[in-house]
Design an enzyme around this catalytic site. Structure first.
Site, mmCIF file in Angstrom:
data_model
loop_
_atom_site.group_PDB
_atom_site.id
_atom_site.type_symbol
_atom_site.label_atom_id
_atom_site.label_comp_id
_atom_site.label_asym_id
_atom_site.label_seq_id
_atom_site.Cartn_x
_atom_site.Cartn_y
_atom_site.Cartn_z
ATOM 1 C CB ALA A 42 -0.914 -0.005 1.222
ATOM 2 C CG ASN B 3 1.704 -5.494 8.062
ATOM 3 O OD1 ASN B 3 2.413 -5.897 8.973
ATOM 4 N ND2 ASN B 3 0.493 -5.963 7.845
ATOM 5 C CG HIS C 113 -0.218 4.967 3.942
ATOM 6 N ND1 HIS C 113 -0.415 4.698 5.275
ATOM 7 C CD2 HIS C 113 -0.868 3.988 3.263
ATOM 8 C CE1 HIS C 113 -1.139 3.599 5.393
ATOM 9 N NE2 HIS C 113 -1.437 3.158 4.196
#
Length: 277
Positions: free
Chosen positions: A131, A199, A229
C-alpha cells in the site's frame, strides 16, 4: 517435485497461499485466471469449509491443506495470514531455500531470526510494495545517506477500531468528529500496537533507515473513506515526499492495492521487460 519447464522457457513456479482473507483470495483468483510462469498449487486457511466455498468457482481446483504441508507442494508461499503465524509459514520455506512473500511485514521485527535462516539456507523474504508507493526510491536513497524518514498515516475510524494500542491505552475513537492523532512513535512500536494496520510503516523502515529511526504518526479521520499514507524523505541523493490514498478492500484495514502489488511482483519474475527495481 521440481518446477516444470520447456526448452527456452523459465521454470514454472508453484505458488501456495497461506490465508484466504480479502488479500489471499484476490491473489488466488488472479493466479487461477493465469499469471505467466506461475501456477497456484495449494492454499491454507483456518476454516477449510469456508475456504472450499470461496474457491469453488475456480477453473483449476487446488487442495486446501495445513500450513505445515505447504512447503512440500510449492516453490513460493504468499503469507496472507494473521501475523502470529508468520514464523510457522515462513521457516520451512526458507530452510528449503525457497521464497516467502510476506504481507505481515510488521511481524518480521518480532522474528528477525527468519532473516538469518534465509541467509543461511539461500531462501528469500520478499516484502512487496503493497500500500506504499516509493519504496524503490527509498531503497535507492539508502545506498547513500538518508538523514530522516517520516510517515503520516490517516485512516477511516473503522479501520483502526480494536487496535491493541488503542485498547491498552483506553483510547476511544468510535465517536470522534474531527481528525485525531492516536499514535506518535516508531514503526517498531506501531508493529506491536497496530499489527493489522501498519505493515506499510515497517516496510518503509526496512527499506530505509530502520524501524527505530523512522518516525510515524497515525491519525483517525472520520471524514476519510480511504487509507492515506504520506512519506517524507531527506537524503544526500534526493529529498522527496509522496502521498497515496488507498481504496480499502473487503477488509477495511487493508487496501485493494496490497494484493495487486503481489500479483505485480509475480508477473515480473519472468517478464521480458521489467520496470522498477
Amino acid at each position: 517435485m521440481k518446477p516444470s519447464s520447456s526448452p527456452g522457457t523459465h521454470p514454472r513456479r508453484r505458488i501456495a497461499i497461506a490465508g484466504l482473507g480479502a488479500v489471499g483470495l484476490k491473489i488466488a483468483s488472479v493466479l487461477d485466471q493465469g499469471v505467466p510462469g506461475c501456477e497456484l498449487v495449494a492454499v491454507s486457511a483456518n476454516d477449510h469449509d469456508k475456504a472450499r466455498a470461496r474457491i469453488a468457482h475456480f477453473a483449476r481446483p487446488v487442495p486446501i491443506v495445513a500450513i505445515e504441508d505447504l512447503e512440500g507442494l510449492a516453490d513460493i508461499v504468499v503469507e496472507c495470514a494473521p501475523a502470529t503465524l508468520l514464523s510457522s509459514i515462513a521457516e520451512p520455506f526458507l530452510r528449503a531455500g525457497k521464497t516467502v512473500i510476506v504481507m505481515s511485514s510488521g511481524a518480521i521485527l518480532a522474528h528477525e531470526e527468519l532473516i538469518e535462516i534465509a541467509r543461511a539456507h539461500g531462501g528469500q523474504i520478499v516484502v512487496p510494495t503493497g500500500a506504499l508507493l516509493g519504496l524503490d526510491a527509498v531503497t535507492a536513497a539508502a545506498e547513500g545517506v538518508i538523514r530522516s524518514v517520516r510517515m503520516i498515516t490517516r485512516k477511516p475510524v473503522r479501520g483502526l477500531v480494536g487496535a491493541p494500542y488503542l485498547v491498552e491505552n483506553n483510547i476511544v475513537i468510535d465517536d470522534v468528529t474531527e481528525p485525531t492523532r492516536v499514535f506518535s512513535g516508531t514503526p517498531r512500536e506501531a508493529a506491536i500496537g497496530f499489527p493489522a494496520n501498519l505493515n506499510v510503516a515497517v516496510a518503509l523502515s526496512l527499506a530505509g533507515i530502520g524501524p527505530d529511526r523512522t518516525t510515524l504518526e497515525i491519525w483517525a479521520d472520520p471524514a476519510l473513506t480511504r487509507n492515506t499514507h504520506t512519506i517524507e524523505v531527506d537524503a544526500d541523493s534526493a529529498s522527496f515526499s509522496m502521498t497515496i490514498e488507498n481504496v480499502p478492500s473487503d477488509n477495511p484495514k487493508t487496501g485493494r492495492i496490497t494484493a495487486l502489488s503481489v500479483i505485480s511482483y509475480l508477473r515480473k519474475l519472468d517478464a521480458p521487460l521489467r520496470i522498477g527495481s
